[in-house]
Design an enzyme around this catalytic site. Structure first.
Site, mmCIF file in Angstrom:
data_model
loop_
_atom_site.group_PDB
_atom_site.id
_atom_site.type_symbol
_atom_site.label_atom_id
_atom_site.label_comp_id
_atom_site.label_asym_id
_atom_site.label_seq_id
_atom_site.Cartn_x
_atom_site.Cartn_y
_atom_site.Cartn_z
ATOM 1 N N GLY A 1 0.796 -1.211 0.000
ATOM 2 C CA GLY A 1 0.000 0.000 0.000
ATOM 3 C C GLY A 1 0.831 1.265 0.000
ATOM 4 N N ASP B 1 10.935 -10.115 5.703
ATOM 5 C CA ASP B 1 11.234 -9.181 4.617
ATOM 6 C C ASP B 1 12.210 -8.115 5.106
ATOM 7 O OD1 ASP B 1 11.205 -8.115 2.115
ATOM 8 O OD2 ASP B 1 9.217 -7.207 2.271
#
Ligand SMILES: *[C@@H]1O[C@H](CO)[C@@H](O)[C@H](O)[C@H]1NC(C)=O
Length: 998
Positions: A689, A817
């Site tokens: 996003g 990540d």
């Protein structure tokens, strides 16, 4: 064991001297970076004047209380304190006390109050706490305690306050807590308990004043037995999964002041029995599935705040709400409430915010709505209200926002209302107001948006409007206004939208319009303006909407118009003559000039167009095509209008449906955040996003990450299946991020303030990191100026953050990540780990973790074993972190054209081998640090070992980094610099894994 009786004898012979020495040892056992304990001088004969220390003098002077809250102290719990024989009160609140709370805590047997809230304590709650015979208050809020509440807690003899809020307790709320009958306050909110019912036995705690079980994963119904808590003042069961009705027996809570049941799945109606609760001042039952009317009985309750939004409530607002003496906020928007508004609304209470939008209210606005002179927001959009605006509002100098759009109001607007000094938004769209805009408007110095479209206003724009220096939008379209535009209008330098369409204005446009430097939209269509179009119109550089159609403009089209980037240009149906400027004679503008008989140009339908003079039948045909196109266009417009209004409605609905989950005390509201989500504020975009920077009215800045959940239709050839998968993946990512981040507090991990959810959109509100991400920083031109000390601190900070995730969270958390873009930099160049978009709590049950169907991680950072196992664990994070280290040392991206086929890890290895360390290190780094940098580089290489087993644990990495950074001369000498990329035994894996085993 034999020591205990001895200790009990000692107090009588204990001297202050010994207490000085104990406290001094405590001081030595703690890390005190801000010297909070500087007054603790072992040379003193008495500690009684030391900061945080209190003594009493009878029978002998002795330390009785220690308050070391907010002192930045770090280290394990100083058990030595328990040797202070008369210590009855101990607070270490809001420090960095870490590790577990030792079970020897029961030797602190004089304690009455123990406050260890807001620290970093982990592990189980010691079962020995209940051995403290005098303990009345135990506050362990805001730590990382995990597991269950020990059964021994049933044995507390005098405990009145038990607060375990915001920990990681993950079993259920045990019924035996009902044995602690002395309890006055039971706060267990915000723990990840397993789903469980509210134990009915809690009804036995008849001394309870506060029962706070917010967000405790409660299921089932609210037990009737709670009605026996007749001394209860505050009942908060919000944010759970409770079902069934609100028990009518709650009418027995005769002393209750506050009931919060929002965000559950309660059904049925609001029980009339609540009307018996004479002390009730706040009732919040928002976001449930309640039905029915608001009971009349509730009207006799002196409510201060009634929050009923987002229910399926129907019916009227009870009259007595209006007369409630303290009511200052009433928000009822987005329900199905109807009927007239109580006439007394605002008469008896200092009403400040009133939002009744989107209901079915009818009748008039109550005359005394601003009687107390405190009303700031009056929002009643989309109801069926009628009549005039009460005269009293004209004197309501506190008003800032007035939105009466889409009702059936009529009559004149009170003269005073035009000129209120604080109003910045006055919106009266789609009513039947008449009369003129008052000259007093000149006093509305804050007015930014004046939106009066689609009413029956008459008269001209008053000269005084020119003094509104902040005016951004003036929309009076669709009225019956007339006259010349006042010259003063030209001085409105902030004007962005001027919409006067569909009135009866006359006169010429003055060259003064050139001063509207911020004008975006100019709509003068459907008036009686005449004269020529001023050349100055070409200097309005941000203008992109220009509609002058259906007027009496004459003369030539100014050539300057060619310089504008117009999305919409309409000059049709005027009396323009001459030639259309060449660059405007485009397909895009082909309808822009019609209906100007004297206008020529290379466009069909105008004089001089190529087809002119050819067969009349052909022209006729063209004309019918145009007519047809016109019809289609109008139909399209109508369709668009309906789509648009339903879209707007949906948007408005969406806004009202936010669910907020907060992890900290918030100084802002979700609506404030929503209003500031503007494309201008976008500071970044990731896989999941966009990220916005939002400056709140309280001066704070936050970062807001907006995730779309995929119900918005996407164009393009994606199959529905893919869409579905993607959206559920995002849902998962969201849940994971929230679950994980919300529970964590560590100085090197980005704080998640709260998250807001609707069906279509999810927002995560984080603390704002002014220096952005490490990735952006290090690879920008500024990156080269980052000195080694700064870079080293960033590496160490990030390592500590990750180490915390791997070793101090129960169960451990794998980030999944790790990359430079997920390490954010604060104002002091401290680093914090962010973005747990794909983090998953590692399953400790020993089962193999579910393999992910999607690649986790980012290119260049993914550990090699991932290619064949598709599994991630801590070791893959460590690999990625190693890449980050190399990135910081070399200032090269993990995958970059300059590295050729190789990724950064391979490039570093081979360059080290072939050319030596000088060719690897960023040349911008000061060469005097070369030795230290080489060592860090080695850690990076160790972390990126191809075999997971050879990578050190994060805890070990932190240790190694600290040893290098900590001016540890000894270790400096021990490590030889290595040019060949091989590692000295000092960093060998055998050494590294010893000591990291907890
Ligand atoms: C606890 O804090 C001290 C002082 O900051 C630190 O040295 C130690 O490593 C920490 N212990 C744990 C388990 O994090």
């Amino acid at each position: 064991m034999y020591l205990l009786p001895l200790l009990l004898l000692i107090p009588t012979v204990f001297s202050l001297n010994q207490e000085v020495s104990i406290l001094h040892q405590v001081k030595l056992s703690l890390d005190d970076p801000t010297s909070s304990l500087s007054t603790w001088n072992p040379q003193d004969t008495s500690p009684c004047n030391w900061s945080g220390v209190s003594c009493n003098n009878t029978p002998l002077p002795s330390v009785t209380s220690l308050d070391l809250s907010n002192s930045n102290l770090a280290g394990p719990f100083p058990s030595l304190l328990c040797r202070l024989p008369n210590l009855s009160s101990l607070s270490l609140s809001n420090n960095f006390i870490n590790s577990t709370l030792p079970s020897t805590i029961n030797t602190c047997n004089s304690l009455l109050t123990l406050d260890l809230s807001q620290n970093l304590l982990t592990g189980p709650l010691p079962h020995t706490l209940s051995d403290l015979p005098l303990l009345t208050s135990l506050d362990l809020t805001g730590n990382n305690f995990s597991g269950d509440i020990p059964a021994s807690f049933a044995n507390f003899q005098k405990l009145e306050i038990l607060s375990l809020v915001s920990n990681l307790l993950d079993k259920t709320i045990p019924p035996f807590l009902s044995n602690i009958t002395s309890l006055k306050m039971l706060n267990l909110s915000y723990n990840p308990f397993s789903p469980g019912r509210i134990p009915p036995e809690l009804g036995n705690l008849t001394n309870l004043r506060v029962l706070w079980l917010t967000q405790c994963n409660l299921i089932g119904e609210i037990p009737d037995s709670l009605s026996r808590l007749t001394r209860l003042v505050d009942l908060d069961l919000a944010l759970n999964n409770l079902v069934g009705p609100i028990p009518s027996s709650l009418g027995g809570l005769t002393n209750i002041v506050q009931i919060e049941l929002y965000n559950n799945s309660l059904t049925g109606s609001i029980p009339v029995e609540l009307g018996k609760l004479k002390s009730l001042r706040l009732l919040d039952v928002s976001m449930n599935k309640l039905t029915g009317y608001i009971p009349e009985e509730l009207c006799s309750v002196p409510l201060e705040s009634l929050n009923l939004y987002e229910n399926d409530l129907e019916g009227e607002v009870p009259k007595s709400i209006a007369s409630s003496p303290n009511l200052y906020e009433l928000r009822l928007f987005g329900n199905r409430l109807s009927g007239a508004l109580p006439r007394d609304l605002g008469l008896n209470s200092p009403l400040r915010w009133l939002d009744l939008s989107e209901n079915g209210f009818s009748g008039e606005l109550p005359p005394g709505i601003c009687e107390r002179g405190e009303l700031e927001e009056l929002l009643v959009i989309q109801n069926s209200l009628s009549g005039g605006i009460p005269e009293g509002l004209g004197d309501c100098r506190s008003l800032t926002r007035v939105r009466l759009a889409y009702n059936r109001f009529s009559g004149r607007v009170p003269v005073g209302l035009w000129g209120l000094p604080r109003v910045y938004l006055l919106e009266l769209v789609n009513n039947s107001f008449s009369g003129e805009i008052g000259r007093s408007v000149g006093g509305a110095l804050n007015l930014s948006l004046l939106i009066l479209s689609n009413n029956e206003f008459t008269g001209g724009l008053p000269e005084e409007i020119g003094s509104l220096n902040n005016l951004n939008q003036l929309s009076v379209g669709g009225n019956k206004m007339s006259g010349l535009l006042p010259d003063s209008l030209m001085s409105l330098g902030e004007l962005g939208i001027l919409d006067l369409h569909g009135n009866r204005f006359t006169g010429e446009l003055s060259p003064g319009i050139g001063s509207w430097k911020k004008l975006n939209e100019l709509n003068l269509a459907g008036n009686r303006f005449s004269g020529s179009i001023p050349v100055e119109i070409g200097s309005l550089t941000v203008l992109n909407y220009l509609d002058l159609s259906d007027n009496l403009f004459s003369g030539e089209i100014p050539v300057s118009l060619q310089g504008l980037k117009l999305n919409q240009l309409n000059l049709s149906n005027n009396r323009l003559t001459g030639d259309v400027p060449v660059s405007l004679a485009k397909e895009m503008y082909k309808n822009s000039f019609l209906g100007n008989p004297g206008l020529c140009g290379d466009i069909e339908g105008l004089c001089g167009s190529k087809d002119d003079g050819k067969s009349r039948g052909y022209v006729w045909l063209l004309r019918s095509i145009f007519v047809l196109a016109g019809v289609v266009f109008v139909a399209g417009l109508v369709w668009f209008y309906f789509k648009y209004t339903s879209f707007k409605k949906a948007r408005a609905m969406e806004r009202s449906k936010w669910t907020v989950m907060s992890f900290h005390k918030l100084g802002f509201s979700e609506s404030e955040i929503l209003e500031s989500l503007d494309e201008d504020n976008v500071i970044g975009a990731g896989a999941s996003g966009k990220v916005y920077k939002v400056v709140l009215t309280n001066g704070e800045t936050v970062a807001v990450k907006r995730l779309w959940t995929g119900t918005v239709k996407e164009t393009g050839g994606d199959s529905d299946l893919e869409k579905g998968e993607r959206s559920s993946l995002k849902d998962e990512a969201f849940e994971a991020e929230v679950e994980t981040l919300g529970k964590i507090r560590h100085k090197n991990i980005v704080k998640l303030w709260c998250c807001c959810t609707t069906r279509d959109c999810k927002l995560l509100v984080y603390e704002y990191m002014p220096n952005g991400s490490l990735g952006d920083l290090i690879h920008s031109t500024k990156g080269g100026t980052l000195g080694w000390e700064t870079r080293f601190k960033i590496i160490l900070d990030a390592a500590e953050g990750l180490s915390y995730l791997h070793h101090d969270c129960v169960p451990p958390i794998v980030h999944r990540d790790v990359k430079s873009n997920n390490i954010l930099i604060d104002g002091d160049y401290g680093a914090r780990v962010a973005d747990f978009g794909v983090a998953k709590v590692v399953d400790l049950s020993g089962k193999a973790p579910k393999s992910m169907s999607v690649i986790a991680g980012s290119c260049g950072y993914i550990a090699p074993e991932y290619a064949y196992t598709l599994r991630v664990n801590e070791k893959s994070d460590i690999y990625s972190f190693g890449v980050v280290i190399l990135e910081i040392v070399t200032r090269k991206r993990p995958v970059a054209p300059e590295l050729g086929e190789k990724d950064l890890v391979k490039w570093v290895c081979s360059t080290l081998d072939q050319k030596g360390v000088e060719h690897v290190i960023d040349p911008k780094l000061d060469s005097c640090y070369k030795e230290e940098i080489s060592k860090i580089l080695n850690i990076g290489l160790l972390c990126t070992s191809p075999l997971p087993i050879n990578r050190p644990s994060m805890r070990r990495v932190v240790k190694m980094l600290q040893e290098i950074g900590g001016v540890d001369e000894e270790s400096r000498d021990k490590t030889r610099e290595d040019k060949d990329g091989k590692l000295t035994p000092y960093y060998s894996e055998e050494a590294s894994d010893q000591g990291s085993v907890a």
